[in-house]
Design an enzyme around this catalytic site. Structure first.
Site, mmCIF file in Angstrom:
data_model
loop_
_atom_site.group_PDB
_atom_site.id
_atom_site.type_symbol
_atom_site.label_atom_id
_atom_site.label_comp_id
_atom_site.label_asym_id
_atom_site.label_seq_id
_atom_site.Cartn_x
_atom_site.Cartn_y
_atom_site.Cartn_z
ATOM 1 N N ASP A 152 2.551 -3.431 5.071
ATOM 2 C CA ASP A 152 1.357 -4.071 5.870
ATOM 3 C C ASP A 152 0.852 -3.010 6.385
ATOM 4 O O ASP A 152 -0.025 -3.424 7.740
ATOM 5 C CB ASP A 152 2.180 -5.194 6.953
ATOM 6 C CG ASP A 152 0.832 -5.885 7.179
ATOM 7 O OD1 ASP A 152 1.259 -6.756 8.230
ATOM 8 O OD2 ASP A 152 -0.216 -6.185 6.341
ATOM 9 N N LYS B 3 -3.708 -0.362 2.482
ATOM 10 C CA LYS B 3 -3.461 -0.764 1.051
ATOM 11 C C LYS B 3 -3.568 0.474 0.083
ATOM 12 O O LYS B 3 -2.728 0.720 -1.005
ATOM 13 C CB LYS B 3 -4.711 -1.525 0.633
ATOM 14 C CG LYS B 3 -5.985 -0.807 0.705
ATOM 15 C CD LYS B 3 -7.064 -1.936 0.661
ATOM 16 C CE LYS B 3 -8.564 -1.041 0.989
ATOM 17 N NZ LYS B 3 -9.566 -1.650 0.430
ATOM 18 N N ASP C 186 2.107 -7.205 2.177
ATOM 19 C CA ASP C 186 1.108 -8.257 2.233
ATOM 20 C C ASP C 186 -0.317 -7.680 1.795
ATOM 21 O O ASP C 186 -0.534 -6.423 1.465
ATOM 22 C CB ASP C 186 0.853 -8.268 3.919
ATOM 23 C CG ASP C 186 -0.064 -9.301 4.505
ATOM 24 O OD1 ASP C 186 -0.548 -9.025 5.534
ATOM 25 O OD2 ASP C 186 -0.356 -10.281 3.841
ATOM 26 N N ASN C 187 -1.274 -8.541 1.667
ATOM 27 C CA ASN C 187 -2.668 -8.336 1.448
ATOM 28 C C ASN C 187 -2.932 -7.800 0.080
ATOM 29 O O ASN C 187 -3.888 -7.072 -0.212
ATOM 30 C CB ASN C 187 -3.164 -7.277 2.319
ATOM 31 C CG ASN C 187 -2.997 -7.523 3.861
ATOM 32 O OD1 ASN C 187 -2.459 -6.908 4.536
ATOM 33 N ND2 ASN C 187 -3.600 -8.743 4.277
ATOM 34 N N GLU D 134 -4.836 -14.347 6.699
ATOM 35 C CA GLU D 134 -4.606 -15.013 8.077
ATOM 36 C C GLU D 134 -5.767 -15.661 8.709
ATOM 37 O O GLU D 134 -6.869 -15.240 8.720
ATOM 38 C CB GLU D 134 -3.780 -13.941 8.961
ATOM 39 C CG GLU D 134 -4.680 -12.732 9.262
ATOM 40 C CD GLU D 134 -4.271 -11.593 7.811
ATOM 41 O OE1 GLU D 134 -3.609 -12.109 7.032
ATOM 42 O OE2 GLU D 134 -4.317 -10.448 8.330
HETATM 43 C C1 7JV Z 1 -9.359 -3.850 9.500
HETATM 44 O O1 7JV Z 1 -9.328 -4.682 8.210
HETATM 45 C C2 7JV Z 1 -9.228 -6.201 8.792
HETATM 46 C C3 7JV Z 1 -9.520 -6.983 7.315
HETATM 47 C C4 7JV Z 1 -10.734 -7.616 7.139
HETATM 48 C C5 7JV Z 1 -10.904 -8.278 6.355
HETATM 49 C C6 7JV Z 1 -9.982 -8.942 5.477
HETATM 50 C C7 7JV Z 1 -8.667 -8.295 5.452
HETATM 51 C C8 7JV Z 1 -8.401 -7.396 6.533
HETATM 52 C C9 7JV Z 1 -7.039 -7.042 6.731
HETATM 53 C C10 7JV Z 1 -5.843 -7.961 6.688
HETATM 54 C C11 7JV Z 1 -4.697 -7.595 7.024
HETATM 55 O O2 7JV Z 1 -3.647 -8.568 6.792
HETATM 56 C C12 7JV Z 1 -4.249 -6.220 7.076
HETATM 57 N N1 7JV Z 1 -2.935 -5.734 7.026
HETATM 58 C C13 7JV Z 1 -2.773 -4.504 7.379
HETATM 59 N N2 7JV Z 1 -3.545 -3.601 7.369
HETATM 60 C C14 7JV Z 1 -5.028 -3.745 7.244
HETATM 61 O O3 7JV Z 1 -5.710 -2.845 7.250
HETATM 62 C C15 7JV Z 1 -5.179 -5.138 7.079
HETATM 63 C C16 7JV Z 1 -6.594 -5.623 6.659
HETATM 64 MG MG MG Z 2 -1.771 -7.603 6.483
#
Ligand code: 7JV
Ligand code: MG
Length: 214
Positions: A141, A144, A169-170, A199
């Site tokens: 997590d 990516k 995740d993601n 989330e």
């Molecule tokens: C900084 O971007 C935030 C964001 C923005 C839009 C969509 C998704 C995310 C996102 C969501 C997550 O769960 C994440 N988990 C771990 N490292 C991440 O960079 C990450 C980014």
């Molecule tokens: Mg994440």
């Protein structure tokens, strides 16, 4: 100067959660991030899938790549059997400092070892520095772009055994296409996608569970 998002998230925990009660810490963060200010915690919906995988694996050793504010660290650690160990790695020192306080508020500091550093530097040192042979569960997590290189590095360093579970995740949002291609096509993994949502939103995202076959 203005506080940071992690600092405000910690404030919500200290205001609304009960010390020593991991469930109340999880609830306080989810309520804050759903109603006040979004933050990139795995969240309640994907968090339930994470819970079910942790309970199924019942791991003695867990590696989490990407601590952020410690939300998933608390989710995982609260389900671990006594003497089980979770090592969590965070790159950003300021964020790691917040995570330590969130984990402490939940009363889980004895199950968690938070390390500050970069995964590429850290992974090759784990065996020697932390006396871990292999991980039963790895939660990816962090970033990516590092999912695939770090997975290959864990293989090379002998940190995975037959049956080790990787949970990422993601894999849809932001997305890790090269990682997905690898674990879904490699004969060394049995992979499965758990469809969910980013989330606190209606955007599609999901978790990829991949069992290392040795
Ligand atoms: C900084 O971007 C935030 C964001 C923005 C839009 C969509 C998704 C995310 C996102 C969501 C997550 O769960 C994440 N988990 C771990 N490292 C991440 O960079 C990450 C980014
Ligand atoms: Mg994440």
């Amino acid at each position: 100067t203005r506080s940071t998002r992690p600092q405000r998230l910690l404030g919500a925990v200290q205001k609304n959660a009960t010390r020593g009660d991991p469930g109340s810490v999880i609830q306080a963060i989810d309520h804050y991030c759903r109603n006040k200010e979004w933050a990139m915690n795995v969240g309640d919906e994907k968090g339930c899938i994470l819970d079910s995988v942790v309970s199924e694996v019942n791991p003695a050793t867990v590696l989490e790549l990407g601590t952020y504010c410690g939300y998933s660290t608390v989710r995982i650690a609260r389900l671990l059997p006594p003497h089980a160990k979770l090592i969590t790695l965070e790159f950003n020192p300021a964020v790691a400092a917040i995570a330590r306080q969130v984990i402490a508020w939940a009363g889980l500091e004895d199950k968690v070892q938070l390390v500050e550093g970069a995964s590429g530097d850290f992974i090759p040192r784990i065996k020697e520095q932390f006396g871990v042979k292999t991980f039963d569960l790895v939660f990816l997590d962090h970033w990516k772009e590092y999912y695939l290189p770090d997975t290959k590095l864990m293989e090379e360093c002998g940190l995975l055994r037959k049956g080790s579970v990787l949970l990422a995740d993601n894999v849809v949002c932001p997305g890790a296409p090269d990682y997905l291609e690898y674990v879904r096509s490699s004969p060394r993994y049995e992979s499965r996608y758990f469809k969910s949502h980013l989330e606190y939103t209606k955007v599609e995202d999901g978790l990829e569970k991949s069992v290392f076959l040795g």
